[in-house]
Design a protein around this motif. Structure first.
Motif, short mmCIF file in Angstrom:
data_model
loop_
_atom_site.label_atom_id
_atom_site.label_comp_id
_atom_site.label_asym_id
_atom_site.label_seq_id
_atom_site.Cartn_x
_atom_site.Cartn_y
_atom_site.Cartn_z
N GLN A 91 3.76 -7.14 4.18
CA GLN A 91 3.87 -8.58 4.00
C GLN A 91 2.55 -9.11 3.47
O GLN A 91 1.48 -8.79 3.97
N ASP A 92 2.67 -9.89 2.40
CA ASP A 92 1.53 -10.52 1.75
C ASP A 92 1.32 -11.91 2.35
O ASP A 92 2.18 -12.41 3.08
N HIS A 93 0.20 -12.53 2.07
CA HIS A 93 -0.08 -13.93 2.47
C HIS A 93 -0.53 -14.64 1.22
O HIS A 93 -1.70 -14.56 0.85
N LYS A 94 0.39 -15.30 0.53
CA LYS A 94 0.12 -15.77 -0.83
C LYS A 94 -0.70 -17.06 -0.88
O LYS A 94 -1.37 -17.32 -1.87
N ARG A 95 -0.59 -17.88 0.17
CA ARG A 95 -1.28 -19.18 0.10
C ARG A 95 -2.74 -19.04 0.52
O ARG A 95 -3.08 -18.18 1.31
N LEU A 128 8.71 0.14 -8.42
CA LEU A 128 9.50 -1.09 -8.48
C LEU A 128 9.15 -1.90 -7.23
O LEU A 128 9.35 -1.43 -6.12
N TYR A 129 8.60 -3.06 -7.46
CA TYR A 129 8.16 -3.92 -6.35
C TYR A 129 9.23 -4.98 -6.19
O TYR A 129 9.43 -5.81 -7.08
N ALA A 130 9.96 -4.92 -5.07
CA ALA A 130 10.96 -5.95 -4.79
C ALA A 130 10.33 -6.98 -3.87
O ALA A 130 10.00 -6.68 -2.72
N THR A 148 -2.07 -18.03 -4.38
CA THR A 148 -3.15 -17.15 -4.86
C THR A 148 -2.53 -15.83 -5.27
O THR A 148 -1.31 -15.65 -5.16
N GLY A 149 -3.35 -14.90 -5.67
CA GLY A 149 -2.85 -13.53 -5.93
C GLY A 149 -2.43 -12.83 -4.66
O GLY A 149 -1.70 -11.85 -4.69
N GLY A 150 -2.91 -13.33 -3.52
CA GLY A 150 -2.62 -12.70 -2.22
C GLY A 150 -3.90 -12.63 -1.40
O GLY A 150 -4.89 -12.11 -1.87
N TYR A 194 11.07 -9.45 -9.10
CA TYR A 194 10.70 -8.04 -9.26
C TYR A 194 9.33 -7.99 -9.90
O TYR A 194 9.01 -8.81 -10.77
N ASN A 195 8.52 -7.02 -9.49
CA ASN A 195 7.30 -6.71 -10.23
C ASN A 195 7.40 -5.26 -10.66
O ASN A 195 8.06 -4.45 -10.00
N CYS A 196 6.72 -4.93 -11.76
CA CYS A 196 6.90 -3.61 -12.35
C CYS A 196 5.74 -2.68 -11.99
O CYS A 196 5.41 -1.78 -12.75
N ARG A 197 5.14 -2.90 -10.82
CA ARG A 197 3.88 -2.24 -10.46
C ARG A 197 3.68 -2.41 -8.96
O ARG A 197 4.45 -3.10 -8.30
N PHE A 198 2.63 -1.78 -8.45
CA PHE A 198 2.27 -1.98 -7.04
C PHE A 198 1.75 -3.41 -6.85
O PHE A 198 1.19 -4.01 -7.77
N GLY A 199 1.87 -3.93 -5.64
CA GLY A 199 1.35 -5.27 -5.33
C GLY A 199 -0.11 -5.20 -4.90
O GLY A 199 -0.60 -4.17 -4.46
N ASP A 200 -0.77 -6.31 -5.04
CA ASP A 200 -2.16 -6.43 -4.63
C ASP A 200 -2.27 -7.71 -3.81
O ASP A 200 -2.02 -8.78 -4.36
N PRO A 201 -2.55 -7.67 -2.53
CA PRO A 201 -3.19 -6.61 -1.74
C PRO A 201 -2.27 -5.69 -0.93
O PRO A 201 -2.78 -4.95 -0.09
N GLU A 202 -0.97 -5.68 -1.16
CA GLU A 202 -0.11 -4.83 -0.32
C GLU A 202 -0.47 -3.34 -0.45
O GLU A 202 -0.37 -2.58 0.52
N THR A 203 -0.84 -2.93 -1.67
CA THR A 203 -1.18 -1.52 -1.88
C THR A 203 -2.28 -1.04 -0.93
O THR A 203 -2.27 0.10 -0.47
#
Ligand code: AMP
Ligand code: GLY
Length: 433
Positions: A213-217, A270-272, A227-229, A286-295
């Motif tokens: 789980q990301d924290h986008k705000r 595949l990032y859902a 934000t980006g995360g 969908y994102n076509c890559r790993f997430g940042d900062p989830e990775t």
């Protein structure tokens, strides 16, 4: 095998860090990389979007696998170009990367294949009247999204229909996002909790990694600007094993089938981006890559050789591969520069980086950093991903350990959220009571 990692953020540092532990990996190059990646590989002054330069570098340096971090080169067709030169690459072709590169494509695709997502319409300048009527027919809040890549600025959550009309006109008429806003998706707002699921795909098969789980705000309590995360944790208890099976069955599997049948088989991560709603999980994006900062929290949980997994994805040979995961929790708190996500400061000296104790699962992933002589200075909005992998800890103890590490690191104007992981604790308490 020699590896080239494309990108310069915390995500790429985490990938490089994990690949460095693979016995199958020889040299690691990072283009362009950051100050932290210098300790795990050789940084190369090539931009992530210099596709020709990257192809040439891979040829000249006997690179066996190129791992692409950010979306832009993928949407531009870096994977196609590498394939043309018979070079192995982890990441989707431009046709497959449209799942992230075009929200209209992604939404139409989801609709065509009956994959759960928010009800939507898509519009352009010629259909502005229909857009207004569509807005009138939806209930608020509603969401207006630019079709193309907009670096996190393309989604507007509107509390009123008037706001939605303004957001639509700003994109279509005032073209505040340029060509990214030539087409616009308008959709219903989904209530629930967000979760990020990464599926490593080889065109036909996939394996899912622990859910994050990301924290986008920018502000505590999910308030303030997007934000980006600002931080992440994994595994996220909102995604129970039953729900994950449902995501695999109702979302990931039909997406791979659909892409294959439409002539754009999906390879890479595949990032859902999901909303777990009362009616079950639905795709937000969908994102076509790993997430940042989830990775930074998902990759350290893999118990095994990441290079084997990524090259199997690249070569279409995931069959029989079932990665193992540590029984652990991981938390990443992003330390950002004063001002982020708007104009931010840079050039501040970072202290305390050496205080991370590897044997305690403490890792400081660099994002916006640069070396200047013997010092490391800030050079970006998101500066560090301060991460702890709690091999013996419950999530709550891992969160505390991550913040203790944050408190040992300092730079002028450092900003971070103080509630990373809090939402998970609520689930865990409910489960235990
Ligand atoms: P996206 O780039 O599509 O993921 O949107 C960015 C963020 O906007 C998501 O992470 C959600 O927090 C929020 N968002 C996007 N679409 C919706 C929606 N239909 N309902 C609620 N929130 C949304
Ligand atoms: N963490 C959100 C993203 O990578 O898009």
């Amino acid at each position: 095998m020699n590896i080239l990692i494309v990108g310069s953020g915390g995500r790429e540092h985490a990938l490089a860090w994990k690949l460095r532990q693979s016995t199958s990996v020889g040299k690691i190059y990072c283009a362009p990389g950051n100050a932290g990646m210098e300790s795990v590989g050789t940084t190369v002054p090539l931009k992530a979007t210099d596709l020709e330069g990257l192809v040439r570098f891979a040829q000249d340096h006997a690179v066996d696998l190129t791992v692409v971090g950010p979306e832009q080169p993928l949407v531009m067709g870096i994977a196609d170009m590498f394939h043309d030169h018979k070079l192995a690459v982890f990441g989707p072709t431009a046709a497959a990367a449209r799942l992230e590169g075009s929200k209209v494509f992604a939404k139409d695709f989801l609709y065509r294949h009956g994959i759960p997502t928010a009800r939507f319409g898509s519009f352009d300048a010629a259909s502005a009247r229909e857009a207004e009527a569509f807005i009138d027919g939806l209930s608020v809040p509603l969401v207006v999204k630019a079709d193309g890549l907009a670096a996190g600025k393309g989604v507007v959550i509107c509390q009123t229909k008037a706001e939605a009309r303004i957001a639509f006109r700003e994109m279509i008429e005032a073209r505040v996002l340029g060509a990214a806003g030539d087409k616009v998706v308008i959709e219903e707002f989904l209530a629930g909790e967000e979760a990020s699921v990464f599926a490593i795909c080889d065109g036909e098969r996939f394996v899912t990694l622990p859910c994050a789980q990301d924290h986008k705000r920018i502000l505590d309590g999910d308030r303030g600007k997007n934000t980006g995360g600002m931080g992440a944790y994994a595994p996220a208890p909102v995604m129970t094993p039953d729900l994950l099976h449902r995501v695999e069955r109702e979302i990931i599997h039909p997406t791979l089938e659909g892409m294959k049948n439409e002539g754009a088989p999906y390879r890479g991560c595949l990032y859902a981006g999901l909303m777990v709603t009362e009616d079950g999980p639905k795709v937000l994006e969908y994102n076509c890559r790993f997430g940042d900062p989830e990775t930074q929290v998902v990759i350290p949980l893999i118990d095994g050789d990441l290079a084997v997994l990524l090259s199997a994805s690249a070569s279409g040979s995931l069959e029989g591969l079932t990665p193992a995961f540590h029984e652990a929790s991981a938390v990443c708190v992003v330390m950002a520069s004063r001002g982020y996500p708007d104009a931010y400061e840079s050039g501040k000296i970072i202290r305390g980086l050496d205080s991370a104790e590897v044997e305690k699962g403490e890792i400081v992933f660099h994002a916006g950093t640069r070396r200047e002589g013997d010092t490391i200075i800030t050079a970006g909005g998101r500066v560090l991903g301060v991460t702890v992998v709690g091999y013996e800890h419950e999530l709550e103890a891992t969160i505390d350990a991550a913040y203790r590490l944050v408190h040992r690191i300092a730079f002028d104007g450092a900003y971070y959220r103080s509630d990373i992981g809090k939402k998970a604790l609520k689930h865990l308490r409910n489960r235990n009571s």
